[in-house]
Design an enzyme around this catalytic site. Sequence first.
Site, short mmCIF file in Angstrom:
data_model
loop_
_atom_site.label_atom_id
_atom_site.label_comp_id
_atom_site.label_asym_id
_atom_site.label_seq_id
_atom_site.Cartn_x
_atom_site.Cartn_y
_atom_site.Cartn_z
CD GLU A 140 -7.39 2.67 2.21
OE1 GLU A 140 -6.93 3.79 2.49
OE2 GLU A 140 -8.31 2.49 1.40
CE LYS A 148 -3.10 2.66 3.01
NZ LYS A 148 -3.91 2.70 4.23
CD GLU A 179 -10.28 8.03 -0.57
OE1 GLU A 179 -9.41 8.04 0.33
OE2 GLU A 179 -10.66 6.98 -1.13
CE LYS A 186 -9.58 10.61 2.37
NZ LYS A 186 -8.37 9.75 2.30
CD GLU A 229 -5.32 8.69 11.12
OE1 GLU A 229 -4.62 7.67 11.24
OE2 GLU A 229 -5.51 9.27 10.04
#
Length: 433
Positions: free
Chosen positions: A284, A190, A416, A420, A240
């Site tokens: 993911e 990834k 995406e 964001k 986060e």
Amino acid sequence: MNSVVVALQQLQLALNAEFADAPGLEQLSVAISLSDASDALAWLTSQRLYPQFYWQQRNGDDEIAALGALRNFETLDAASAFLNDYADQPTLRITGVNAFSPTTSCLFLPRLEWRRIGGSAYLYLHLYSETSLQDDAREARHFLEQLLPAKLLPSQRLNCVGEQHIPTQPEWHQLIERATTAIEQHELDKVVLARVTDLQFTSAVSAAGFMAASRRVNLNCYHFLMVFDASHAFLGSSPERLWRRIDCALRTEALAGTVSNHPDEHRAWSLGQWLLKDDKNQRENMLVVEDICQRLQKSVGAIDVLPPQIVRLRKVQHLRRCIWTELAKPDDAQCLALLQPTAAVAGLPRDVAHQFITQYEPFEREWYAGSAGYISQRQAEFCVALRSAKVTNNMVRLYAGAGIVAGSDAAEEWQEIENKAAGLRTLLTKTTF
């Protein structure tokens, strides 16, 4: 209880005491009252002293406004060592940001700190000198004399006259193709790739007003603002957590996997349920979980991974799994080294993904995807510096990234990062904020 004005007057009086003509550190504090008019961000950014650092925990219970640097630290290691030297001062906090490459930080012991925990707030004034506390008390008096009354956070009319994506959309498609080829060839599992959007306005952008506008609408987020000087700032509203430590108890999380949000409640719920079941997003997220657990396992006790949750934000929804454990001993420098950058902002294997980003991403991340927060003897907390922007006079650089795994589609990933970036972008492209 005291207003901020009265509290500052009391701190001025406290500086009339006799201080040693010798090295040392002192912390003076005064409780302050809170009201609907109390706004640490407005007070902080009314000042013309730097650096300034504002930080609010995502549940709103912990808030910091730090002003002026008594000591600067270029690494979290150095900041931790300083706190260890003054272990008899457990309420000291060192605040600031760590860069994407965690060996670089901009952390400081503030001269003055407005701190709120729950419904209680204090002003802390710090004195520090390697030669004479008596001399530093005089410097502190001069510092307090320069403070200005709090003003309302500014509203602005912004006129955008220029916009540039780096990479461009065709370049993004080439970058994703390069990444997915590397993944297919098992060079990595990834990689998280990012885009910046540079916006140019006809007048200087108020970082304080931008932060205030984001704080109003981007709920369930950490809010942070690092003002380096009158012309340069870095800010964001991030969902986060990187880590939270209370004594030896450590809380971190895997926030990876994204779908759009929707103003219709049922539609938003349906999108969230799809995210919980989608194979690509689950893979993911689990890659991040497994990576965090592997990094922590030699330094902690038992690791608990909590069931997945949906985190609903203004423009997007995320998949989150919380990870709880116990450290063998309190060590924030070790936490930073183990956890940053996570697989959610860099990729896997970490070193290979970091090298891929350095080689192929066409801009420097600097503070983006680093972390913002504080350390102290008893506790520490940092958020991941996502959903962020750099403000330089009349220029704003917006950052957004996407996790690329096997099967990633370049057009979907572009959408995406559009979603964001919209969390901050829409605040700038409205008539006012």
